[in-house]
Design a protein around this motif. Structure first.
Motif, PDB file in Angstrom:
ATOM      1  N   ILE A 156       0.839  -1.203   0.000  1.00  0.00           N
ATOM      2  CA  ILE A 156       0.000   0.000   0.000  1.00  0.00           C
ATOM      3  C   ILE A 156       0.873   1.250   0.000  1.00  0.00           C
ATOM      4  N   GLY A 157       0.625   2.129  -0.982  1.00  0.00           N
ATOM      5  CA  GLY A 157       1.304   3.432  -0.937  1.00  0.00           C
ATOM      6  C   GLY A 157       2.166   3.776  -2.126  1.00  0.00           C
ATOM      7  N   SER A 158       2.183   2.957  -3.178  1.00  0.00           N
ATOM      8  CA  SER A 158       2.986   3.359  -4.339  1.00  0.00           C
ATOM      9  C   SER A 158       2.209   3.138  -5.632  1.00  0.00           C
ATOM     10  N   GLN A 159       2.315   4.144  -6.494  1.00  0.00           N
ATOM     11  CA  GLN A 159       1.624   4.029  -7.783  1.00  0.00           C
ATOM     12  C   GLN A 159       2.580   3.566  -8.881  1.00  0.00           C
ATOM     13  N   LEU A 160       3.860   3.377  -8.513  1.00  0.00           N
ATOM     14  CA  LEU A 160       4.866   3.104  -9.537  1.00  0.00           C
ATOM     15  C   LEU A 160       4.697   1.726 -10.182  1.00  0.00           C
ATOM     16  N   PRO A 161       4.881   1.659 -11.492  1.00  0.00           N
ATOM     17  CA  PRO A 161       4.770   0.360 -12.172  1.00  0.00           C
ATOM     18  C   PRO A 161       5.824  -0.647 -11.703  1.00  0.00           C
ATOM     19  N   MET A 162       6.930  -0.104 -11.105  1.00  0.00           N
ATOM     20  CA  MET A 162       7.976  -1.016 -10.572  1.00  0.00           C
ATOM     21  C   MET A 162       7.403  -1.916  -9.490  1.00  0.00           C
ATOM     22  N   ILE A 163       6.449  -1.390  -8.756  1.00  0.00           N
ATOM     23  CA  ILE A 163       5.821  -2.206  -7.699  1.00  0.00           C
ATOM     24  C   ILE A 163       5.086  -3.383  -8.348  1.00  0.00           C
ATOM     25  N   ASP A 164       4.324  -3.086  -9.406  1.00  0.00           N
ATOM     26  CA  ASP A 164       3.566  -4.156 -10.079  1.00  0.00           C
ATOM     27  C   ASP A 164       4.527  -5.271 -10.502  1.00  0.00           C
ATOM     28  N   ALA A 165       5.640  -4.819 -11.151  1.00  0.00           N
ATOM     29  CA  ALA A 165       6.588  -5.803 -11.673  1.00  0.00           C
ATOM     30  C   ALA A 165       7.290  -6.547 -10.543  1.00  0.00           C
ATOM     31  N   GLU A 166       7.639  -5.811  -9.482  1.00  0.00           N
ATOM     32  CA  GLU A 166       8.367  -6.466  -8.389  1.00  0.00           C
ATOM     33  C   GLU A 166       7.486  -7.489  -7.671  1.00  0.00           C
ATOM     34  N   VAL A 167       6.235  -7.118  -7.430  1.00  0.00           N
ATOM     35  CA  VAL A 167       5.340  -8.040  -6.704  1.00  0.00           C
ATOM     36  C   VAL A 167       5.062  -9.280  -7.572  1.00  0.00           C
ATOM     37  N   MET A 168       4.896  -9.069  -8.860  1.00  0.00           N
ATOM     38  CA  MET A 168       4.684 -10.227  -9.751  1.00  0.00           C
ATOM     39  C   MET A 168       5.938 -11.109  -9.763  1.00  0.00           C
ATOM     40  N   HIS A 200       1.643   3.084 -18.152  1.00  0.00           N
ATOM     41  CA  HIS A 200       1.857   2.220 -16.984  1.00  0.00           C
ATOM     42  C   HIS A 200       1.955   0.755 -17.438  1.00  0.00           C
ATOM     43  N   PHE A 201       1.029   0.374 -18.283  1.00  0.00           N
ATOM     44  CA  PHE A 201       0.985  -1.032 -18.739  1.00  0.00           C
ATOM     45  C   PHE A 201       2.248  -1.391 -19.528  1.00  0.00           C
ATOM     46  N   ILE A 202       2.637  -0.492 -20.436  1.00  0.00           N
ATOM     47  CA  ILE A 202       3.831  -0.751 -21.254  1.00  0.00           C
ATOM     48  C   ILE A 202       5.066  -0.869 -20.352  1.00  0.00           C
ATOM     49  N   THR A 203       5.157   0.041 -19.367  1.00  0.00           N
ATOM     50  CA  THR A 203       6.317  -0.017 -18.455  1.00  0.00           C
ATOM     51  C   THR A 203       6.330  -1.344 -17.701  1.00  0.00           C
ATOM     52  N   VAL A 204       5.164  -1.773 -17.227  1.00  0.00           N
ATOM     53  CA  VAL A 204       5.109  -3.054 -16.490  1.00  0.00           C
ATOM     54  C   VAL A 204       5.580  -4.185 -17.403  1.00  0.00           C
ATOM     55  N   LEU A 205       5.079  -4.193 -18.638  1.00  0.00           N
ATOM     56  CA  LEU A 205       5.472  -5.276 -19.560  1.00  0.00           C
ATOM     57  C   LEU A 205       6.979  -5.234 -19.821  1.00  0.00           C
ATOM     58  N   ASN A 206       7.517  -4.016 -19.991  1.00  0.00           N
ATOM     59  CA  ASN A 206       8.969  -3.898 -20.223  1.00  0.00           C
ATOM     60  C   ASN A 206       9.774  -4.381 -19.025  1.00  0.00           C
ATOM     61  N   LEU A 207       9.293  -4.032 -17.836  1.00  0.00           N
ATOM     62  CA  LEU A 207      10.019  -4.457 -16.626  1.00  0.00           C
ATOM     63  C   LEU A 207       9.996  -5.982 -16.493  1.00  0.00           C
ATOM     64  N   LEU A 208       8.864  -6.570 -16.845  1.00  0.00           N
ATOM     65  CA  LEU A 208       8.784  -8.044 -16.781  1.00  0.00           C
ATOM     66  C   LEU A 208       9.776  -8.634 -17.776  1.00  0.00           C
ATOM     67  N   GLU A 209       9.796  -8.037 -18.936  1.00  0.00           N
ATOM     68  CA  GLU A 209      10.731  -8.473 -19.990  1.00  0.00           C
ATOM     69  C   GLU A 209      12.173  -8.360 -19.485  1.00  0.00           C
ATOM     70  N   ASP A 210      12.506  -7.162 -18.947  1.00  0.00           N
ATOM     71  CA  ASP A 210      13.877  -6.925 -18.442  1.00  0.00           C
ATOM     72  C   ASP A 210      14.269  -7.957 -17.395  1.00  0.00           C
ATOM     73  N   ASN A 211      13.298  -8.326 -16.576  1.00  0.00           N
ATOM     74  CA  ASN A 211      13.598  -9.283 -15.499  1.00  0.00           C
ATOM     75  C   ASN A 211      13.424 -10.724 -15.947  1.00  0.00           C
ATOM     76  N   LYS A 212      13.268 -10.915 -17.255  1.00  0.00           N
ATOM     77  CA  LYS A 212      13.138 -12.259 -17.852  1.00  0.00           C
ATOM     78  C   LYS A 212      11.985 -13.047 -17.234  1.00  0.00           C
ATOM     79  N   ILE A 213      10.881 -12.326 -16.986  1.00  0.00           N
ATOM     80  CA  ILE A 213       9.703 -13.010 -16.464  1.00  0.00           C
ATOM     81  C   ILE A 213       8.744 -13.222 -17.630  1.00  0.00           C
ATOM     82  N   LYS A 214       8.639 -14.484 -18.016  1.00  0.00           N
ATOM     83  CA  LYS A 214       7.805 -14.807 -19.175  1.00  0.00           C
ATOM     84  C   LYS A 214       6.348 -14.505 -18.846  1.00  0.00           C
TER      85      LYS A 214
END
Ligand code: HAM
Length: 419
Positions: A133-145, A235-249
Motif C-alpha cells: 500500500i502506498g505506491s503508484q509506480l509500475p515497478m511495484i507491479d513488476a516487483e510483486v509479480m 503504466h501497462f507498457i512499463t510493467v510489460l517492459n520491466l517483466l521483460e527486463d527481469n526475464k519473467i515470461k
C-alpha cells in the motif's frame, strides 16, 4: 448418525499438513526477504465491507458470500477474500501504518465462497497473499509479480504462465465499457441471464462469466488495451517492459478482468497447466481506488493472493518432496502404573533435551508397544518393567538393527542420541 464435512469443505490430514507447512514456510521466507510483515484479520467482517470493496455486482458478493445475522442483528459475512479486510485494518489502524510510508503486509488463512465445488474449487479454501500500500509506480507491479514467480520457482514449480492485462482507470474505463458493450450487443441474446443483466450495470463483469456457453461467444472481442488512456497505457507498457527486463515470461490476456471490482490498471494471474479448468494458482493486481472508496485518502496499492489448495495440488502432481520431518527418537514402553509413570517422567526429561519422545499408553503388552514403535519409525524403544525398576536400569532396543543394550541412567541415552 454419521457426520461428514460440509459440501465444498474438507479435512486437511496430517500428511497434507506437513506439505502445507513446508509450502507456507517457504512462501513466508520469501515475503520476508521482500520486507513484508504479517497481519491477521478476523474471519468475519461486516457484509457491507465486501459489498463496498469487492463490488455489489460481482459473483462473489451477489451469489457466493456466506452472510449471516449475529445475535445483535448485525449483518456479517465470512470473508470471501483478504484484500478488503487488510484495507479495512490499514484504515482502522492509521497510527500504526503511517500515511507516507510504503506498507507491505502479508496474510494467510481460510476464505469462504459458496461456489459449485469441483476439483480445485472449494467453499472453504485457503489463501496466502500480500498487499503493498502506498505506491503508484509500475515497478511495484513488476516487483510483486516477480516475487510471485520466485515463490513458484523456489517451490520447484516451473510450469506456470503469467497472464497480464490492464483494466484501466476511472478515465478510460467508460471508453472500455462502451467498446465492450458495442461488441456484446450483437451476441447479447445468446448470453446467460446474468450476462444480460450485467450488460447495462457492469458490462466488464460479462467477461468474468463462468458459463462456458457464454465464453464461446467472447472470441473476437476487441482488445480493451487499445482503449486505455495515456497514463494507463504508459503504466501497462512499463510493467510489460520491466517483466521483460527481469526475464519473467508472460502473456497479455485480453479477456482477463478478474472477478473483483476494485482493480485498476494492472491485473494478473499465475496459471498452471496441471490444474484443469480451475487453473489459476495466484491472482492479483493494482487497486488504486479501493482505499478512497473505503473512506481513506486516495492511496495506490497492489497485491495478490495464492490459492493454497491449488498450489498443494500442483505440488503433489509434480511429486515434489518436503524436507524430512523429525521423527520419533525414543519410544517408551512402561509396564504397569509405576512403569508408565516412570516412562512419562523420562519422556519429559528427553523432550527438554529436544529428543522426540512418545510413550506407549495403550496396554501392558511389550509386543504391542514394540509394534507401535516400529510403525512410528522410532529409533529406540525403552522398556520399563518391574525388573528395570527394581534394578534401576533400562533396556534399550535399537529398532533399526534389533540390537539391545542396557543403560544405568537416561543421560547415557541422551549422550548416545546427541552423538
Ligand atoms: P482471487 O483471484 O479471487 O483473488 O483469488 C486468488 C486465488 O485464490 C485464486 O487464484 C485461486 O488460486 C484461489 N481461489 C479462489 N477461489 C477459490 C476456491 N473457491 N477454491 C479454491 N481456491 C480458490 C483474490 O481473492 C484477491 N483478493 C487477490 C488480491 C490480493 N488482489 C489484490 N490483492
Amino acid at each position: 448418525m454419521k457426520f461428514s464435512s460440509p459440501r465444498g469443505t474438507r479435512d486437511i490430514l496430517p500428511e497434507e499438513c506437513d506439505v502445507w507447512r513446508h509450502i507456507t514456510n517457504t512462501i513466508i521466507t520469501i515475503f520476508q526477504l521482500y520486507n513484508y510483515q504479517e497481519i491477521k484479520t478476523p474471519i468475519f467482517e461486516s457484509s457491507e465491507l465486501f459489498q463496498r470493496a469487492v463490488g455489489d455486482e460481482t459473483d462473489i458478493v451477489e451469489k457466493e458470500m456466506y452472510v449471516f445475522e449475529d445475535k445483535g442483528k448485525r449483518s456479517l459475512a465470512l470473508r470471501p477474500e483478504g484484500t478488503a479486510s487488510v484495507v479495512r485494518a490499514y484504515l482502522q489502524n492509521q497510527s500504526t501504518f503511517q500515511k507516507n510510508k510504503l506498507v507491505k503486509l502479508f496474510y494467510s488463512g481460510p476464505m469462504f465462497r459458496y461456489e459449485r465445488p469441483q476439483t480445485g474449487r472449494y467453499r472453504q479454501f485457503y489463501q496466502i497473499g500480500v498487499e503493498t500500500i502506498g505506491s503508484q509506480l509500475p515497478m511495484i507491479d513488476a516487483e510483486v509479480m516477480a516475487m510471485g514467480v520466485q515463490i513458484f520457482k523456489k517451490l520447484g514449480i516451473d510450469d506456470i504462465t503469467i497472464a497480464v492485462h490492464s483494466v484501466g482507470c476511472d478515465v478510460c474505463r467508460p471508453v472500455i465499457r462502451e467498446r465492450l458493450k458495442d461488441f456484446v450487443a450483437s451476441i447479447l441474446p445468446n448470453l446467460c441471464t446474468d450476462c444480460q443483466n450485467r450488460y447495462e450495470k457492469n458490462p466488464l463483469r460479462i467477461l468474468d462469466c463462468k458459463n462456458s456457453d457464454c465464453q464461446t461467444y467472447f472470441a473476437g472481442m476487441p482488445d480493451m488495451v487499445n482503449a486505455l488512456c495515456h497514463e494507463c497505457n504508459d503504466h501497462f507498457i512499463t510493467v510489460l517492459n520491466l517483466l521483460e527486463d527481469n526475464k519473467i515470461k508472460h502473456e497479455v490476456d485480453s479477456h482477463l478482468v478478474r472477478g473483483l471490482d476494485y482493480y485498476t490498471k494492472t491485473v494478473f494471474e499465475i496459471r498452471s497447466s496441471l490444474l484443469g479448468a480451475q487453473n489459476a494458482i495466484c491472482g492479483g493486481g493494482r487497486y488504486d481506488n479501493l482505499i478512497s472508496v473505503m473512506g481513506g485518502r486516495k492511496t495506490p496499492a497492489f497485491g495478490f493472493a495464492i490459492g493454497m489448495d491449488r498450489l498443494h495440488m500442483v505440488f503433489n502432481q509434480l511429486k515434489l518432496s518436503v524436507p524430512d520431518k523429525a521423527g520419533i527418537d525414543v519410544f517408551l514402553i512402561g509396564l504397569g502404573t509405576v512403569g508408565q509413570d516412570k516412562a512419562l517422567k523420562i519422556a519429559n526429561v528427553l523432550r527438554q533435551e529436544h529428543i522426540h519422545s512418545e510413550v506407549f499408553l495403550k496396554s501392558n503388552s511389550v509386543k504391542n508397544g514394540i509394534r507401535d514403535a516400529v510403525q512410528l519409525g522410532a529409533k529406540y524403544a525403552i522398556i520399563i518393567g518391574e525388573n528395570e525398576l527394581e534394578n534401576n536400569h533400562f533396556t534399550v532396543k535399537k529398532l533399526e538393527d534389533k540390537t539391545q543394550f542396557e543403560i544405568k541412567d537416561i543421560q547415557e541415552l541422551i549422550d548416545r542420541i546427541n552423538k
